[in-house]
Design a protein around this motif. Structure first.
Motif, PDB file in Angstrom:
ATOM      1  N   GLY A  13       0.823  -1.386  -0.085  1.00  0.00           N
ATOM      2  CA  GLY A  13       0.035  -0.141   0.158  1.00  0.00           C
ATOM      3  C   GLY A  13       0.704   1.234  -0.058  1.00  0.00           C
ATOM      4  O   GLY A  13       1.887   1.498   0.881  1.00  0.00           O
ATOM      5  N   THR A  14       0.315   2.127  -0.751  1.00  0.00           N
ATOM      6  CA  THR A  14       0.983   3.438  -0.755  1.00  0.00           C
ATOM      7  C   THR A  14       0.137   4.748  -0.708  1.00  0.00           C
ATOM      8  O   THR A  14       0.389   5.729  -1.624  1.00  0.00           O
ATOM      9  N   ALA A  38      15.611  -1.433   7.874  1.00  0.00           N
ATOM     10  CA  ALA A  38      15.354  -2.753   7.184  1.00  0.00           C
ATOM     11  C   ALA A  38      16.646  -3.135   6.129  1.00  0.00           C
ATOM     12  O   ALA A  38      17.240  -2.233   5.708  1.00  0.00           O
ATOM     13  N   GLU A  39      16.898  -4.394   6.357  1.00  0.00           N
ATOM     14  CA  GLU A  39      18.159  -4.650   5.302  1.00  0.00           C
ATOM     15  C   GLU A  39      17.573  -4.745   3.754  1.00  0.00           C
ATOM     16  O   GLU A  39      18.591  -4.104   2.977  1.00  0.00           O
ATOM     17  N   ARG A  40      16.240  -5.166   3.683  1.00  0.00           N
ATOM     18  CA  ARG A  40      15.563  -4.993   2.334  1.00  0.00           C
ATOM     19  C   ARG A  40      14.073  -4.498   2.473  1.00  0.00           C
ATOM     20  O   ARG A  40      13.508  -5.245   3.373  1.00  0.00           O
ATOM     21  N   LEU A  41      13.787  -3.777   1.566  1.00  0.00           N
ATOM     22  CA  LEU A  41      12.240  -3.164   1.587  1.00  0.00           C
ATOM     23  C   LEU A  41      11.752  -3.539   0.418  1.00  0.00           C
ATOM     24  O   LEU A  41      12.170  -2.842  -0.541  1.00  0.00           O
ATOM     25  N   TYR A  42      10.618  -3.992   0.311  1.00  0.00           N
ATOM     26  CA  TYR A  42       9.880  -4.377  -0.904  1.00  0.00           C
ATOM     27  C   TYR A  42       8.532  -3.457  -0.643  1.00  0.00           C
ATOM     28  O   TYR A  42       7.788  -3.544   0.365  1.00  0.00           O
ATOM     29  N   VAL A  43       8.235  -2.515  -1.632  1.00  0.00           N
ATOM     30  CA  VAL A  43       7.168  -1.703  -1.549  1.00  0.00           C
ATOM     31  C   VAL A  43       6.151  -2.122  -2.574  1.00  0.00           C
ATOM     32  O   VAL A  43       6.384  -2.163  -3.851  1.00  0.00           O
ATOM     33  N   LEU A  44       5.172  -2.807  -2.279  1.00  0.00           N
ATOM     34  CA  LEU A  44       4.006  -3.423  -3.177  1.00  0.00           C
ATOM     35  C   LEU A  44       2.990  -2.340  -3.579  1.00  0.00           C
ATOM     36  O   LEU A  44       2.200  -2.158  -2.682  1.00  0.00           O
TER      37      LEU A  44
END
Length: 568
Positions: free
Chosen positions: A201-202, A217-223
């Protein structure tokens, strides 16, 4: 059952002891956020007995629940506060231009302490149902602890953004990591350090949370399914000089808020977009971008919300800014919205678009590659699997009506509010619905609500309700109800105003499309706080025209119809 004129009980676990007995009050208020606290204060001033019922364990409303990283108001702090008490204004010192959630919550806790409000609030209690008892002339509210609370009047101060949209992704129950909803954030800090995180969500919540989560975060995925426009907040600490100047002139500043469209003290625009040269237009947009805030661009020209071409020029400017900020051209294009700017809630941010320049942040376009399920170890889209430790759902709310329809509210003849609103909400002024006597809503559908500075709109509605109850008492009556005819005229007026704007063209939560099965209806009043206030005042000056005072609305309407027939 206690006498309605006895003082309200002191603090405790709630109204009664769980035995199912009923306590009687003049007014019961549901919700202890900005609206409920001020409503309680005003009703006490009228000498009325009041019980506030609040599902949280303390005051705060939306600011109690929305504790996600980066949560803050998008109205300047100086304007996002009460104005009813001069001493309160001068004793509280806002620290930032846009206050963060912890500071707003501390402010509301301070208000509750200062006016000794908690002793009339039942915390940790949810209202399951509210039923109008015609014979007893009371509302009976059924709570989750088994208690029944009765009152002559009921005020729903439940908020426009307080019922979260529940995640309904297949497989969520199998996920072995941690997951959170931004609207129901835990009270203890959430540590993202070194983790792999997916934010789904954005909208406003996602845009505020993503930059802070990305720092840890080490890795962030924005869906992302739908990109949104966001204006820079340019947040900063407030200086003593700024606070001094604002307080010195606060009465005039608040007057401008009340008479404005959006409830903020910016001067209204005077020029149409195409009445100025391209250079002048660009300069106006740049000035707004430097100022920041949700009205950065919309305050520049008179036709921003009404003219397709004018709006498109503002869109082009905003998209150009995104392309300037985001270094990867493909990511920048995915972040560029295509809907009319402003017709979905414009966001404000601190470093949102810059976040996509960070290593370890990936934007996933789930419109072209939709989410299929949540797995034990992450999120599966049609084309890939994303391994994550934490999922953050920033998917929003059942806005404006959700907090009302989740309660089983029944009016005359036992008719359910959900049935009455089956094809969209129907109100008079966003304050009452025909068939539900003595039931008031604060910032309900058909009022400026989410298109305005909510605190300005809340104060106006609370004052209107309190003044109305005082008027009824002076007349020696204790019943008020919107008439069906006046309600239909009002809703037609609200719809006609919206139809002359670009708002209804967007698939937004303003029209309820984010909730499956919710009827598509543009719910807010678009002509602004000042015009709405004038319309409310005119109705009062005409003797509460459109409301029936002191008798059944259907009886009154039948009589009026008979009189009209006799005249013809």
């Amino acid at each position: 059952m206690s006498d309605a004129r006895q003082p309200a009980p002191g603090p405790g676990p709630g109204p009664g002891s769980g035995s199912g007995s009923a306590e009687r009050f003049d007014v019961v208020v549901v919700g202890a956020g900005f609206a409920g606290l001020y409503m309680l204060h005003r009703l006490r001033g009228l000498g009325m007995t009041v019980r506030v019922i609040e599902r949280a364990d303390d005051v705060g409303g939306t600011w109690y629940w929305n504790r996600y990283p980066g949560a803050r108001c998008d109205i300047e702090s100086i304007d996002y506060c009460y104005s009813f008490d001069d001493a309160l204004l001068h004793e509280w010192r806002w620290s930032e231009r846009y206050a963060a959630q912890p500071e707003i919550l501390r402010y509301l806790e301070h208000v509750a302490d200062r006016f000794d409000l908690r002793r009339d609030i039942a915390f940790g209690t949810s209202v399951l149902g509210a039923e109008w008892d015609e014979a007893g002339h009371v509302w009976r509210l059924r709570c989750d602890d088994g208690e029944i609370v009765t009152a002559t009047y009921c005020v729903m101060a439940t908020g426009c953004l307080s019922t979260v949209k529940t995640p309904d992704f297949p497989g969520l129950g199998s996920f072995q990591g941690r997951w959170f909803h931004t609207g129901q954030w835990p009270h203890e800090p959430v540590d993202f350090t070194g983790g792999k995180v997916a934010v789904i969500g954005t909208g406003s919540s996602g845009i505020q949370a993503i930059p802070l989560i990305a720092r840890h975060a080490e890795r962030l995925y924005v869906l992302q399914r739908t990109p949104n426009y966001s204006m820079p907040a340019h947040n900063r600490p407030l200086t003593e000089a700024e606070l001094h100047d604002a307080l010195r002139d606060h009465a005039e500043r608040r007057r401008r808020c009340r008479e404005s469209e959006s409830g903020i003290p910016l001067p209204p625009p005077t020029d149409a977009t195409l009445d100025v040269t391209p250079e002048q237009r660009r300069a106006r947009y740049e000035e707004g971008w430097r100022r920041g805030g949700i009205s950065a661009l919309s305050a520049a020209f008179t036709d921003f919300f009404t003219d397709e071409k004018a709006n498109r020029l503002a869109q082009d400017f905003a998209r150009a800014k995104i392309r300037e900020i985001v270094r990867d051209p493909e990511v920048a294009e995915l972040l560029c919205p295509t809907h009319h700017i402003g017709t979905k809630r414009t966001c404000t941010d601190t470093g949102y678009f810059e976040t996509y320049n960070r290593d370890g942040v990936e934007l996933v376009d789930v419109r072209s590659d939709p989410i299929e399920e949540i797995t034990p170890t992450g999120v599966r889209t049609r084309d890939r699997h994303i391994d994550v430790d934490v999922i953050v759902f920033a998917i929003g709310f059942d806005a404006i009506t959700g907090a009302l329809t989740e309660i089983d509210i029944r009016g005359t003849g036992g008719r359910a509010l959900t049935d009455t609103w089956a094809h969209g909400p129907r109100t008079l002024l966003g304050l009452q619905t025909a068939g539900f006597p003595n039931l008031f809503m604060v910032t309900g559908p058909g009022s400026p609500s989410v298109l305005s500075n909510m605190v300005v709109s809340i104060e106006q509605h609370v004052d209107w309700i309190a003044d109305c109850l005082a008027h009824l008492r002076e007349r020696g009556v204790d019943r008020i109800e919107a008439t069906p005819a006046a309600q239909e005229r009002w809703m037609a007026h609200v719809a006609d105003l919206a139809a002359h704007t670009l708002y209804p063209k967007a698939n937004s939560w303003y029209v309820g499309v984010n909730i499956p099965g919710k009827p598509r209806t543009f719910m807010p009043y678009v002509a602004g706080c000042g015009q709405y206030r004038r319309e409310c005042d005119e109705i009062v000056a005409a003797g509460y025209a459109g409301f029936t005072l002191g008798q059944d609305a259907n009886t009154r309407q039948d009589r009026d119809t008979q009189q009209e027939g006799a005249r013809t």
